[in-house]
Write an enzyme that holds these catalytic residues in place. Structure first.
Site, PDB file in Angstrom:
ATOM      1  N   GLN A 170      13.649 -20.639   8.828  1.00 27.11           N
ATOM      2  CA  GLN A 170      13.024 -21.974   8.810  1.00 27.11           C
ATOM      3  C   GLN A 170      12.621 -22.433  10.215  1.00 27.11           C
ATOM      4  O   GLN A 170      11.864 -23.388  10.353  1.00 27.11           O
ATOM      5  CB  GLN A 170      13.969 -23.011   8.190  1.00 27.11           C
ATOM      6  CG  GLN A 170      14.203 -22.791   6.696  1.00 27.11           C
ATOM      7  CD  GLN A 170      15.130 -23.852   6.144  1.00 27.11           C
ATOM      8  OE1 GLN A 170      16.338 -23.756   6.271  1.00 27.11           O
ATOM      9  NE2 GLN A 170      14.552 -24.881   5.537  1.00 27.11           N
ATOM     10  N   CYS A 185      14.609 -29.163   0.174  1.00 25.56           N
ATOM     11  CA  CYS A 185      14.590 -28.172   1.252  1.00 25.56           C
ATOM     12  C   CYS A 185      13.680 -28.695   2.352  1.00 25.56           C
ATOM     13  O   CYS A 185      12.602 -29.198   2.075  1.00 25.56           O
ATOM     14  CB  CYS A 185      14.052 -26.843   0.715  1.00 25.56           C
ATOM     15  SG  CYS A 185      13.858 -25.566   1.971  1.00 25.56           S
ATOM     16  N   LEU A 186      14.125 -28.563   3.598  1.00 27.53           N
ATOM     17  CA  LEU A 186      13.303 -29.031   4.726  1.00 27.53           C
ATOM     18  C   LEU A 186      11.949 -28.320   4.767  1.00 27.53           C
ATOM     19  O   LEU A 186      10.983 -28.874   5.269  1.00 27.53           O
ATOM     20  CB  LEU A 186      14.047 -28.810   6.047  1.00 27.53           C
ATOM     21  CG  LEU A 186      15.246 -29.731   6.292  1.00 27.53           C
ATOM     22  CD1 LEU A 186      16.052 -29.239   7.483  1.00 27.53           C
ATOM     23  CD2 LEU A 186      14.801 -31.165   6.514  1.00 27.53           C
ATOM     24  N   GLY A 222      21.696 -28.321   6.045  1.00 31.39           N
ATOM     25  CA  GLY A 222      21.719 -26.862   6.113  1.00 31.39           C
ATOM     26  C   GLY A 222      20.387 -26.379   6.663  1.00 31.39           C
ATOM     27  O   GLY A 222      19.363 -27.021   6.443  1.00 31.39           O
ATOM     28  N   HIS A 246      17.272 -18.227   1.782  1.00 33.13           N
ATOM     29  CA  HIS A 246      16.253 -18.198   2.844  1.00 33.13           C
ATOM     30  C   HIS A 246      16.278 -16.856   3.574  1.00 33.13           C
ATOM     31  O   HIS A 246      15.233 -16.353   3.990  1.00 33.13           O
ATOM     32  CB  HIS A 246      16.490 -19.320   3.868  1.00 33.13           C
ATOM     33  CG  HIS A 246      15.952 -20.662   3.443  1.00 33.13           C
ATOM     34  ND1 HIS A 246      14.617 -20.894   3.201  1.00 33.13           N
ATOM     35  CD2 HIS A 246      16.569 -21.846   3.228  1.00 33.13           C
ATOM     36  CE1 HIS A 246      14.440 -22.164   2.863  1.00 33.13           C
ATOM     37  NE2 HIS A 246      15.615 -22.772   2.862  1.00 33.13           N
ATOM     38  N   HIS A 278      21.777 -21.658  -1.218  1.00 31.06           N
ATOM     39  CA  HIS A 278      20.418 -22.077  -0.846  1.00 31.06           C
ATOM     40  C   HIS A 278      20.022 -21.462   0.509  1.00 31.06           C
ATOM     41  O   HIS A 278      18.928 -20.906   0.645  1.00 31.06           O
ATOM     42  CB  HIS A 278      20.350 -23.611  -0.793  1.00 31.06           C
ATOM     43  CG  HIS A 278      19.016 -24.150  -0.376  1.00 31.06           C
ATOM     44  ND1 HIS A 278      18.211 -24.889  -1.215  1.00 31.06           N
ATOM     45  CD2 HIS A 278      18.340 -24.051   0.810  1.00 31.06           C
ATOM     46  CE1 HIS A 278      17.088 -25.209  -0.564  1.00 31.06           C
ATOM     47  NE2 HIS A 278      17.152 -24.728   0.664  1.00 31.06           N
ATOM     48  N   GLU A 279      20.925 -21.546   1.479  1.00 29.80           N
ATOM     49  CA  GLU A 279      20.606 -21.024   2.815  1.00 29.80           C
ATOM     50  C   GLU A 279      20.533 -19.498   2.802  1.00 29.80           C
ATOM     51  O   GLU A 279      19.675 -18.904   3.451  1.00 29.80           O
ATOM     52  CB  GLU A 279      21.633 -21.492   3.853  1.00 29.80           C
ATOM     53  CG  GLU A 279      21.776 -23.006   3.990  1.00 29.80           C
ATOM     54  CD  GLU A 279      20.455 -23.747   4.154  1.00 29.80           C
ATOM     55  OE1 GLU A 279      19.492 -23.173   4.680  1.00 29.80           O
ATOM     56  OE2 GLU A 279      20.378 -24.909   3.723  1.00 29.80           O
TER      57      GLU A 279
HETATM   58 NI    NI Z   1      15.953 -24.818   2.378  1.00 28.84          NI
END
Ligand code: NI
Length: 179
Positions: A50, A93-94, A45, A139, A135-136
């Protein structure tokens, strides 16, 4: 084209996002680059902030863990109902490399969004996809998963967060399916 994934400490992760006014070729190209960036980082995701764009758009592809899944694109999404039942799962998370913590979230939700052709959808989602979407979506709302942790847990992560912010910890592709 690969984008640089923005990690904790970057202002864009805490910046308000704007609706995508028109779903055109520029947006489709951007989304294609987002998928390329997400796959290169072995994520499942990725949200526009991001990759340094403050717009309301995120992508998901759960096919590494469920082969019946495929690319999903959510443009101008709105979560308008969340189930009452919750479950716990260790998220990554990235934008928060090396950190993994258990986050409690509702198991189901309703979401309204547009796809790359500009069509509108209204869907009820549950299971792992519902978690990834939350989660996304967070963001887009300037929220990171560590914000959901207790203040004690957050204080224990402070050192690691500072290291990410100062660039001492960088993103590495992992097999953890980060979001
Ligand atoms: Ni994330």
């Amino acid at each position: 084209m690969l984008f640089e994934i923005q990690t904790f400490g970057k202002k864009v992760l805490r910046t308000a996002t704007k609706e995508v006014p028109e779903i055109n070729d520029e947006v489709r190209k951007f989304v294609s680059n987002m998928f390329e960036t997400m796959y290169a980082a072995e994520g499942i995701g990725l949200a526009a902030p991001q990759v340094d764009r403050s717009i309301r758009l995120f992508i998901v592809d759960l096919s590494p863990i469920d082969e019946s899944e495929n690319k999903r694109v959510y443009i101008n999404p709105k979560i308008y109902a969340l189930g009452e039942q919750t479950d716990e799962y260790e998220e990554g998370c990235l934008s928060l490399p090396t950190i993994r913590e258990v986050v409690t979230r509702p198991t189901s939700l309703k979401i309204r969004y547009q796809n790359l052709e500009g069509h509108s959808f209204d869907e009820e989602v549950d299971g792992f996809l519902a978690r990834v979407i939350q989660h996304e979506y967070d963001h887009l709302e300037k929220t990171l998963f560590v914000d959901h942790l207790s203040s004690l847990k957050r204080s224990l992560l402070k050192k690691t967060l500072n290291k990410i912010a100062s660039g001492e910890i960088e993103i590495e592709a992992s097999e953890n399916f980060e979001l």
